[in-house]
Design an enzyme around this catalytic site. Structure first.
Site, PDB file in Angstrom:
ATOM      1  NE  ARG A 103      -3.910  -0.010   1.930  1.00 18.10           N
ATOM      2  CZ  ARG A 103      -4.989   0.226   2.702  1.00 18.10           C
ATOM      3  NH1 ARG A 103      -5.202  -0.406   3.712  1.00 18.10           N
ATOM      4  NH2 ARG A 103      -5.710   1.248   2.167  1.00 18.10           N
ATOM      5  CG  HIS A 149      -6.630  -1.783  -4.277  1.00 21.06           C
ATOM      6  ND1 HIS A 149      -5.225  -1.972  -3.989  1.00 21.06           N
ATOM      7  CD2 HIS A 149      -6.851  -0.697  -3.193  1.00 21.06           C
ATOM      8  CE1 HIS A 149      -4.852  -0.995  -3.176  1.00 21.06           C
ATOM      9  NE2 HIS A 149      -5.818  -0.283  -2.683  1.00 21.06           N
ATOM     10  CE1 TYR A 193     -23.817  14.004  -9.640  1.00 23.17           C
ATOM     11  CE2 TYR A 193     -22.404  14.123  -7.648  1.00 23.17           C
ATOM     12  CZ  TYR A 193     -23.389  14.182  -8.325  1.00 23.17           C
ATOM     13  OH  TYR A 193     -24.739  13.974  -7.599  1.00 23.17           O
TER      14      TYR A 193
END
Length: 910
Positions: A103, A149, A193
């Site tokens: 990570r 992931h 969006y």
């Protein structure tokens, strides 16, 4: 259990053993620890409970020794017990390694963290290339979460957003459509969006070779998909875009760099790997990559921090915002104010937070001189306006802002990444990072070449079989026609006896797939051409597989092409600090004209802007005449390396190198003087003395408008800086106007506005200190003031004295006509004025000159004429002279300044 266990073990045990229900907790975990739930430790039980078995708060806290003893007794009570310290250590190490490898830290080979790599690979799999349409970010995030992931969607979307922000990365890898945040730390719009696709750089430099067996693939978290361990990067992305991450016990913070500079360094390092080539030194490497290049531009103060970071992997880089000074109108009918304009911010500085910080400092009176603060930034760039109060000194306010706000901040670099095969966290240097990338690129090219060679060889083998079949087409048709099935035909074609063709299985399959229409001479010709091309490809790939030099040459060509396609100029400027290379060492000692106006503007122009003109011509516009109060008061020529001793009417002197004056065009207004010198708003530059060398045998001659004069050793001003220094004490109402160099053997020539002149020896003046008042130079008639003060060199006294009046008339006079007399006399007539304008006219210049000299004559409205002295006629002291320059006296114009063009010496040219 050992008492020397690491700190995290102690903290974990304390958290368990200090709990009021520790015994119950241990009993409830016997399934995993192997403890006997019916026989809790008597030591722990008696330590934390009373006689009835209830928790007793009066027992007090356990000491550390008691905690260890109780834990040891409890852990040893069952033969199947697990050592608690080992369990904690193993679990914690697994967690730490998961964070470090999975990570937080980037891989040094492709410069990406796993989440970034998975996002780009997923987008490639979805076909979101630069030529495709945009796709919702939510679709990409879902693809990443579902396949590669298994973490939160917020973490994935935040990583995707950063890859699309041009103010966070030098080369965005994702092309974002919609609101992806701002430099004000405004968050991006929700993923439902926004839309995204890959940029050209990501597609060509990271994913172009993903399907050519260049990198290894591993199963994903559930084993249903495969993902690459690393992307086949063609660019050193780790240094290019930088990276920041916090792991367990370690962190990384790599600044972004310029693509062109990195690729230049890669080319140099690759070339140096050839046998017999000289290795690239640190000095050479740091000249190719001098410092980070931040996407928000700004400036870096010095190279020491960057060099330390590059050498050790740890260091701080001082960044400073880009500012300039403007004169702006506060509103209709209001006076003009000085303002500091901020146009570029240091990397990762939040603009909104910066404005709040400045406002708080002003409100708390920790910064003085700021009248107003506003943000005028738009889509064209950043523009923060800091208006100053009338009495504020711009340079002082600016320095306070740099010291107390994030306008100047430090980037703490820490080079740490996964090195080797991507499993070893290690600190690295600039050279280590580039070498790791070059080794990886060498390996990917060789793997790609091996893959391509295998494919080309397989195709060549097929083509050989097809050519054999076409050559014996009748036999092939006969075999296929007689065969009962396709398998029998394949076996017959593979037979090497007289009944078959001796083809391999792959060749036989290709022959069986041929259509009758392909059994033509044209197709035979095409196959022959293809065989020739394949043979050339095999030779090329074989050379790459066997010759390391060929791969390095290919890498160099690749880097040069990427630099040409994606390289951009450096955004972040690098400024020098004390102890580093001075700016003067980088500036050619050219001749320039410097103009100072009454409105407080200054500019520098190349002398060649003004070519020679004839006497009596109107001249060229030398500065803007947009404002009536912006008249030219000083115009002189000097060399770029000269120190300008600039004095104000109050007797304050400032030091400035000529090349530090901003250059401007012929008709430009210039820049406000407060932007280059910390002078107050009511101060005005009255004289400027260019000094090439501060000699111990020379003096600084100072004279005031009311006739006071003094001389001070020039060496006293050698250390003068732009901060200013008191140079003379003045009487009330008097103004310091002249500043010259002189020696004891020189004479001083003084002219007054009413046409009188006086000459006396410099040695008659006693050298005094900086703050002295001086003595009377000559007796002045009522209403008369000094018009010009000059020095006649004793060893090389000029042949002529040039007189120019404010209405444009001038003449040359023999220097002998002005004989040396005692200081303080009335003087002699230097010139008379034309009838009809004698009340308007006055002496402006009384200057010693030679025949081969050139002068610049400038009017108050900025019109400049450059002409030779020998073009002006020689007359006596009582003559009125000839027209030197046409002046529009009806509209208030007049000759304001005359300066001699200096001769550039040979040592200056060097």
């Amino acid at each position: 259990m050992r008492r020397e266990s690491s700190g995290f073990r102690v903290m974990a045990l304390c958290a368990l053993l200090l709990s009021a229900k520790v015994a119950i907790a241990f009993q409830s975990t016997t399934v995993t620890t192997g403890l006997n739930r019916h026989q809790p430790s008597s030591a722990i039980y008696n330590t934390i409970t009373d006689e009835k078995g209830s928790f007793d708060p009066n027992k007090g806290e356990m000491t550390e020794a008691e905690q260890f003893d109780a834990a040891n007794e409890l852990l040893s009570s069952s033969p199947s017990a697990i050592e608690l310290s080992n369990e904690i250590e193993n679990s914690f190490m697994q967690y730490a390694l998961s964070i470090i490898l999975g990570r937080a830290l980037p891989d040094a080979r492709d410069g990406l963290k796993p989440v970034h790599r998975r996002i780009l690979y997923s987008m490639s799999g979805l076909g979101l290339t630069p030529n495709s349409g945009f796709r919702k970010s939510a679709r990409v995030v879902g693809e990443v979460l579902g396949k590669y992931h298994p973490h939160g969607d917020t973490a994935v979307y935040d990583a995707l957003v950063r890859l699309a922000q041009d103010f966070s990365t030098n080369v965005p890898l994702i092309d974002g459509h919609g609101n992806f945040g701002s430099i004000d730390a405004d968050p991006a719009a929700a993923m439902r969006y926004t839309e995204c696709k890959l940029t050209k750089v990501a597609n060509e430099a990271l994913l172009d070779e993903i399907n050519l067996d260049t990198v290894d693939f591993i199963p994903n978290f559930d084993g249903n998909e495969i993902e690459p361990t690393v992307l086949p990067a063609k660019l050193p992305v780790l240094l290019l875009n930088g990276c920041a991450g916090i792991a367990v016990g370690m962190a990384t913070n790599v600044p972004p760099h310029n693509l062109g500079e990195l690729l230049s360094a890669c080319i140099a390092l690759t070339e140096s790997r050839e046998e017999g080539k000289k290795p690239v030194s640190d000095k050479k490497l740091f000249s190719l990559v001098p410092a980070p290049d931040f996407p928000t531009a700004a400036t870096i103060m010095g190279k020491d921090g960057a060099e330390k970071l590059y050498k050790t992997g740890n260091g701080g880089i001082t960044m400073r915002a880009v500012t300039h000074i403007e004169q702006i109108k506060a509103g209709k009918g209001k006076a003009v104010r000085t303002a500091i304009i901020v146009t570029e911010l240091p990397y990762q500085v939040n603009k909104s937070a910066l404005l709040e910080k400045i406002a708080d400092l002003v409100n708390d009176k920790k910064i003085d001189g700021i009248a107003d603060l506003r943000d005028e930034s738009d889509r064209d760039g950043i523009r923060v306006v800091i208006e100053l109060k009338r009495d504020a000194v711009a340079a002082v306010v600016q320095n306070n802002l740099f010291k107390k706000t994030p306008l100047q901040t430090s980037f703490s670099g820490n080079f740490l990444a996964l090195m080797g095969s991507g499993t070893v966290p290690k600190r690295f240097t600039l050279r280590n990072a580039l070498d790791t990338f070059l080794d990886f690129r060498f390996e990917t090219i060789r793997r790609k070449t091996k893959h391509q060679l295998k494919k080309v060889a397989a195709r060549a083998h097929i083509v050989d079989g097809l050519l054999i079949a076409l050559k014996r087409v009748d036999e092939v048709i006969d075999i296929i026609r007689k065969a009962p099935d396709q398998n029998t035909a394949r076996i017959t074609l593979m037979n090497s006896d007289s009944n078959g063709l001796g083809l391999s299985q792959e060749q036989a399959n290709a022959v069986l797939k041929l259509q009758l229409g392909q059994l033509t001479r044209l197709n035979n010709s095409k196959l022959s051409d293809e065989k020739k091309t394949l043979k050339e490809s095999i030779m090329k790939y074989t050379d790459l597989m066997e010759n390391d030099t060929s791969i390095r040459n290919l890498m160099i060509e690749e880097f040069a092409e990427l630099k040409n396609d994606f390289g951009v100029p450096r955004k972040t400027k690098i400024l020098t600090e004390e102890g580093e290379l001075e700016d003067i060492d980088l500036v050619q000692n050219s001749r320039n004209v410097i103009v100072v106006t009454s409105g407080g503007y200054i500019k520098r122009m190349p002398l060649k802007t003004f070519e020679n003109q004839g006497r009596g011509t109107r001249g060229k516009q030398g500065t803007s005449n947009a404002s009536s109060d912006d008249e030219v008061v000083h115009c002189f020529s000097c060399n770029d390396h000269d120190t300008l001793l600039m004095t104000t009417q109050r007797g304050i002197a400032y030091g400035l190198r000529a090349f530090q004056v901003p250059s401007g065009g012929r008709t430009a207004k210039g820049v406000p003087i407060p932007s280059v010198l910390p002078i107050k708003s009511d101060e005005m530059i009255t004289s400027v003395l260019p000094v090439s060398k501060f000699s111990k045998n020379e003096y600084c001659l100072l004279a005031t408008e009311q006739g006071m004069i003094k001389k001070t050793p020039l060496a006293a001003f050698e250390s003068i800086s732009s901060r200013g220094l008191t140079i003379a004490s003045l009487s009330e109402g008097d103004v310091l106007k002249w500043c010259h160099k002189c020696a004891d053997g020189d004479d001083i020539l003084i002219g007054t506005t009413k046409g009188m002149a006086s000459r006396f020896e410099s040695s008659s003046l006693r050298a005094t200190g900086r703050t002295s008042r001086g003595v009377k130079s000559m007796k002045l008639k009522k209403g008369d003031t000094l018009a010009d003060v000059n020095v006649l060199s004793g060893s090389e006294s000029p042949e002529y004295v040039l007189a120019v009046t404010s209405c444009g008339y001038g003449k040359r006079m023999k220097t002998e006509e002005f004989s040396a007399r005692a200081r303080g006399g009335v003087g002699v007539i230097a010139t008379k004025f034309k009838k009809g304008i004698e009340f308007k006219d006055g002496l402006t210049c009384l200057r010693p000159v030679n025949d081969d000299d050139e002068v610049l004559v400038i009017t108050s409205k900025g019109v400049i004429v450059r002409q030779k002295v020998d073009a002006i006629s020689t007359q006596g002291r009582s003559a009125t002279g000839v027209l030197v320059q046409k002046v529009d006296i009806d509209n208030g114009d007049y000759i304001s300044s005359v300066s001699t063009v200096p001769t550039l010496k040979d040592d200056d040219e060097e």
